[in-house]
Design a protein around this motif. Sequence first.
Motif, PDB file in Angstrom:
ATOM      1  N   VAL A   1      27.334 -27.444 -12.841  1.00 57.34           N
ATOM      2  CA  VAL A   1      28.784 -27.261 -12.466  1.00 57.34           C
ATOM      3  C   VAL A   1      29.701 -27.608 -13.621  1.00 57.34           C
ATOM      4  O   VAL A   1      29.858 -28.795 -14.023  1.00 57.34           O
ATOM      5  CB  VAL A   1      29.136 -28.036 -11.201  1.00 57.34           C
ATOM      6  CG1 VAL A   1      30.769 -27.501 -10.687  1.00 57.34           C
ATOM      7  CG2 VAL A   1      28.319 -27.722 -10.076  1.00 57.34           C
ATOM      8  N   ARG A   2      30.746 -26.736 -13.782  1.00 59.41           N
ATOM      9  CA  ARG A   2      31.674 -26.975 -14.909  1.00 59.41           C
ATOM     10  C   ARG A   2      33.229 -27.040 -14.287  1.00 59.41           C
ATOM     11  O   ARG A   2      33.502 -26.019 -13.634  1.00 59.41           O
ATOM     12  CB  ARG A   2      31.482 -25.946 -16.106  1.00 59.41           C
ATOM     13  CG  ARG A   2      32.767 -26.296 -17.116  1.00 59.41           C
ATOM     14  CD  ARG A   2      32.638 -25.091 -18.492  1.00 59.41           C
ATOM     15  NE  ARG A   2      33.643 -25.601 -19.347  1.00 59.41           N
ATOM     16  CZ  ARG A   2      34.888 -25.064 -19.240  1.00 59.41           C
ATOM     17  NH1 ARG A   2      35.454 -24.177 -18.235  1.00 59.41           N
ATOM     18  NH2 ARG A   2      35.598 -25.433 -20.283  1.00 59.41           N
ATOM     19  N   LEU A   3      33.791 -27.963 -14.411  1.00 61.27           N
ATOM     20  CA  LEU A   3      35.017 -28.085 -13.797  1.00 61.27           C
ATOM     21  C   LEU A   3      36.114 -27.957 -15.123  1.00 61.27           C
ATOM     22  O   LEU A   3      35.876 -28.347 -16.217  1.00 61.27           O
ATOM     23  CB  LEU A   3      35.195 -29.540 -13.317  1.00 61.27           C
ATOM     24  CG  LEU A   3      34.633 -29.953 -12.063  1.00 61.27           C
ATOM     25  CD1 LEU A   3      34.886 -31.543 -11.481  1.00 61.27           C
ATOM     26  CD2 LEU A   3      34.548 -28.863 -11.011  1.00 61.27           C
ATOM     27  N   GLU A   4      37.148 -27.020 -14.892  1.00 57.51           N
ATOM     28  CA  GLU A   4      38.134 -26.697 -15.971  1.00 57.51           C
ATOM     29  C   GLU A   4      38.863 -27.823 -16.345  1.00 57.51           C
ATOM     30  O   GLU A   4      39.226 -27.966 -17.487  1.00 57.51           O
ATOM     31  CB  GLU A   4      38.976 -25.813 -15.417  1.00 57.51           C
ATOM     32  CG  GLU A   4      38.469 -24.127 -15.026  1.00 57.51           C
ATOM     33  CD  GLU A   4      37.895 -23.696 -16.529  1.00 57.51           C
ATOM     34  OE1 GLU A   4      38.327 -23.704 -17.690  1.00 57.51           O
ATOM     35  OE2 GLU A   4      36.786 -22.822 -16.324  1.00 57.51           O
ATOM     36  N   GLU A   5      39.151 -28.809 -15.507  1.00 60.32           N
ATOM     37  CA  GLU A   5      39.918 -29.974 -15.813  1.00 60.32           C
ATOM     38  C   GLU A   5      39.195 -31.207 -15.542  1.00 60.32           C
ATOM     39  O   GLU A   5      38.243 -31.293 -14.477  1.00 60.32           O
ATOM     40  CB  GLU A   5      41.274 -30.145 -15.304  1.00 60.32           C
ATOM     41  CG  GLU A   5      41.360 -30.011 -13.916  1.00 60.32           C
ATOM     42  CD  GLU A   5      42.708 -30.055 -13.354  1.00 60.32           C
ATOM     43  OE1 GLU A   5      43.467 -31.042 -13.468  1.00 60.32           O
ATOM     44  OE2 GLU A   5      43.154 -29.093 -12.529  1.00 60.32           O
ATOM     45  N   ASN A   6      39.553 -32.452 -15.959  1.00 62.49           N
ATOM     46  CA  ASN A   6      38.879 -33.817 -15.520  1.00 62.49           C
ATOM     47  C   ASN A   6      39.363 -34.054 -14.210  1.00 62.49           C
ATOM     48  O   ASN A   6      40.712 -34.465 -14.190  1.00 62.49           O
ATOM     49  CB  ASN A   6      39.130 -34.622 -16.605  1.00 62.49           C
ATOM     50  CG  ASN A   6      38.462 -35.967 -16.359  1.00 62.49           C
ATOM     51  OD1 ASN A   6      37.818 -36.356 -15.312  1.00 62.49           O
ATOM     52  ND2 ASN A   6      38.627 -36.815 -17.347  1.00 62.49           N
ATOM     53  N   LEU A   7      38.666 -34.011 -13.157  1.00 61.43           N
ATOM     54  CA  LEU A   7      39.087 -34.537 -11.904  1.00 61.43           C
ATOM     55  C   LEU A   7      38.850 -36.137 -11.728  1.00 61.43           C
ATOM     56  O   LEU A   7      39.051 -36.548 -10.492  1.00 61.43           O
ATOM     57  CB  LEU A   7      38.510 -33.673 -10.834  1.00 61.43           C
ATOM     58  CG  LEU A   7      38.766 -31.948 -10.978  1.00 61.43           C
ATOM     59  CD1 LEU A   7      38.059 -31.286  -9.756  1.00 61.43           C
ATOM     60  CD2 LEU A   7      40.253 -31.891 -11.062  1.00 61.43           C
ATOM     61  N   GLY A   8      38.362 -36.619 -12.560  1.00 52.34           N
ATOM     62  CA  GLY A   8      38.026 -38.193 -12.407  1.00 52.34           C
ATOM     63  C   GLY A   8      36.761 -38.233 -11.876  1.00 52.34           C
ATOM     64  O   GLY A   8      36.097 -37.170 -11.538  1.00 52.34           O
ATOM     65  N   VAL A   9      36.480 -39.535 -11.672  1.00 54.99           N
ATOM     66  CA  VAL A   9      35.090 -39.760 -11.031  1.00 54.99           C
ATOM     67  C   VAL A   9      35.207 -39.211  -9.638  1.00 54.99           C
ATOM     68  O   VAL A   9      33.992 -38.776  -9.027  1.00 54.99           O
ATOM     69  CB  VAL A   9      35.023 -41.429 -10.734  1.00 54.99           C
ATOM     70  CG1 VAL A   9      33.669 -41.966 -10.097  1.00 54.99           C
ATOM     71  CG2 VAL A   9      34.770 -41.972 -12.528  1.00 54.99           C
ATOM     72  N   THR A  10      36.227 -39.488  -8.718  1.00 48.85           N
ATOM     73  CA  THR A  10      36.220 -39.043  -7.390  1.00 48.85           C
ATOM     74  C   THR A  10      36.086 -37.758  -7.015  1.00 48.85           C
ATOM     75  O   THR A  10      35.191 -36.953  -6.428  1.00 48.85           O
ATOM     76  CB  THR A  10      37.604 -39.356  -6.623  1.00 48.85           C
ATOM     77  OG1 THR A  10      38.634 -39.179  -7.172  1.00 48.85           O
ATOM     78  CG2 THR A  10      37.316 -40.953  -6.428  1.00 48.85           C
ATOM     79  N   GLY A  11      36.897 -36.791  -8.036  1.00 47.94           N
ATOM     80  CA  GLY A  11      36.601 -35.466  -7.980  1.00 47.94           C
ATOM     81  C   GLY A  11      35.589 -34.770  -8.524  1.00 47.94           C
ATOM     82  O   GLY A  11      35.106 -33.970  -8.027  1.00 47.94           O
ATOM     83  N   GLY A  12      35.025 -35.156  -9.481  1.00 49.10           N
ATOM     84  CA  GLY A  12      33.698 -35.044 -10.113  1.00 49.10           C
ATOM     85  C   GLY A  12      32.685 -34.914  -9.067  1.00 49.10           C
ATOM     86  O   GLY A  12      31.994 -34.249  -8.987  1.00 49.10           O
ATOM     87  N   ARG A  13      32.682 -36.359  -8.420  1.00 52.72           N
ATOM     88  CA  ARG A  13      31.573 -36.658  -7.422  1.00 52.72           C
ATOM     89  C   ARG A  13      31.704 -35.764  -6.431  1.00 52.72           C
ATOM     90  O   ARG A  13      30.613 -35.370  -5.681  1.00 52.72           O
ATOM     91  CB  ARG A  13      31.429 -37.967  -7.175  1.00 52.72           C
ATOM     92  CG  ARG A  13      31.217 -39.068  -8.090  1.00 52.72           C
ATOM     93  CD  ARG A  13      31.116 -40.426  -7.546  1.00 52.72           C
ATOM     94  NE  ARG A  13      30.795 -41.442  -8.480  1.00 52.72           N
ATOM     95  CZ  ARG A  13      30.725 -42.563  -8.581  1.00 52.72           C
ATOM     96  NH1 ARG A  13      31.713 -43.092  -7.378  1.00 52.72           N
ATOM     97  NH2 ARG A  13      30.531 -43.614  -9.298  1.00 52.72           N
ATOM     98  N   ASN A  14      32.819 -35.458  -5.804  1.00 50.26           N
ATOM     99  CA  ASN A  14      33.204 -34.483  -4.535  1.00 50.26           C
ATOM    100  C   ASN A  14      32.633 -33.132  -5.064  1.00 50.26           C
ATOM    101  O   ASN A  14      32.088 -32.363  -4.068  1.00 50.26           O
ATOM    102  CB  ASN A  14      34.506 -34.625  -4.209  1.00 50.26           C
ATOM    103  CG  ASN A  14      34.925 -35.612  -3.409  1.00 50.26           C
ATOM    104  OD1 ASN A  14      33.901 -36.328  -2.946  1.00 50.26           O
ATOM    105  ND2 ASN A  14      35.964 -35.839  -3.255  1.00 50.26           N
ATOM    106  N   ALA A  15      32.774 -32.749  -6.360  1.00 49.89           N
ATOM    107  CA  ALA A  15      32.332 -31.323  -6.600  1.00 49.89           C
ATOM    108  C   ALA A  15      30.985 -31.304  -6.761  1.00 49.89           C
ATOM    109  O   ALA A  15      30.061 -30.372  -6.286  1.00 49.89           O
ATOM    110  CB  ALA A  15      32.829 -30.743  -8.276  1.00 49.89           C
ATOM    111  N   ALA A  16      30.125 -32.293  -7.357  1.00 51.88           N
ATOM    112  CA  ALA A  16      28.829 -32.527  -6.949  1.00 51.88           C
ATOM    113  C   ALA A  16      28.082 -32.413  -5.548  1.00 51.88           C
ATOM    114  O   ALA A  16      27.268 -31.946  -5.263  1.00 51.88           O
ATOM    115  CB  ALA A  16      28.293 -33.819  -7.720  1.00 51.88           C
ATOM    116  N   LEU A  17      28.943 -33.212  -4.656  1.00 55.76           N
ATOM    117  CA  LEU A  17      28.651 -33.290  -3.345  1.00 55.76           C
ATOM    118  C   LEU A  17      28.597 -32.031  -2.902  1.00 55.76           C
ATOM    119  O   LEU A  17      27.672 -31.501  -1.822  1.00 55.76           O
ATOM    120  CB  LEU A  17      29.441 -34.113  -2.608  1.00 55.76           C
ATOM    121  CG  LEU A  17      29.541 -35.709  -2.357  1.00 55.76           C
ATOM    122  CD1 LEU A  17      30.460 -36.424  -1.573  1.00 55.76           C
ATOM    123  CD2 LEU A  17      28.169 -36.000  -2.046  1.00 55.76           C
TER     124      LEU A  17
END
Length: 289
Positions: free
Chosen positions: A57-73
Amino acid sequence: MGAVVKLGVAILTMGTRPKELAELLASVHAQTAPAARVVVVANGCELPSLPPWVHAVRLEENLGVTGGRNAALQQLRDMDLVLDLDDDGLLVADDVFARIEALYAADERLGIAGFRIADETGFTQRRHVPRLRAGDPMRGGEVTGFLGGAHVLSTKMLAEVGDWPEAFFFAHEETDMAWRAIDAGWKVVYEPELLLQHPRTSPARHSFFYQVNARNRVYLARRHLPALLVPVYLAVWVVLTLARTRTLTGLRSWFGGFAEGWRTPCGPRKPMRWRTVLTLARLGRPPVI
């Protein structure tokens, strides 16, 4: 959960540790009880080279630990368990996933299981033991918090208490999750037999450490503490910060973050029950420190 437990693995990366990430993925792939799905989230960076069995999964911007973990969830909702791992960690044993499955099979109210984190010499820093009396890193049991670098979440618990608090970005998001889990009647345990090898580090290595540390302390109080405990909790941390911080720059950054914590949105407020306050105190970490 039934006879077959579906374990999903979530790994965030910012593309700066390709060698470490490849070694971690090799240790994941070597487990005797395989993961049902492995997700790597590129948090505001280009996708690294990944094995074909990894879901990227590629996120266009750094969403931090919390945003990144939620994207994985979002990719792991159909799992029973989700294992979060730092991209510079390493599973040194091949039975880690089997141990996780056995832990959760033995206790249906187990919500969160935290790993022991040790460097390549086997040393565990005191700050990595989630209890006040941290002298013995091999003493496990029920606790009030867990480490972000390696932990397991029950998706049944997540469905009840919610995802990571995205406003936090980084720092104290694990405390936020643990308090919500305990308030809902789930257990949080520290299991030292679950080991992640990880380089020895300092939290202050992040340039914005002091700012987000203070801001998120205020967020925790605003979101979760009974009104009577809010000033007590924050006063304790002001005193501790004045005693511990050695630089004027660090203090300015901390108090700037403290002010930011009051003026910026942090998500809905849901004060924990007083019974939860007593549970946290019984476990050695009352929510005033």
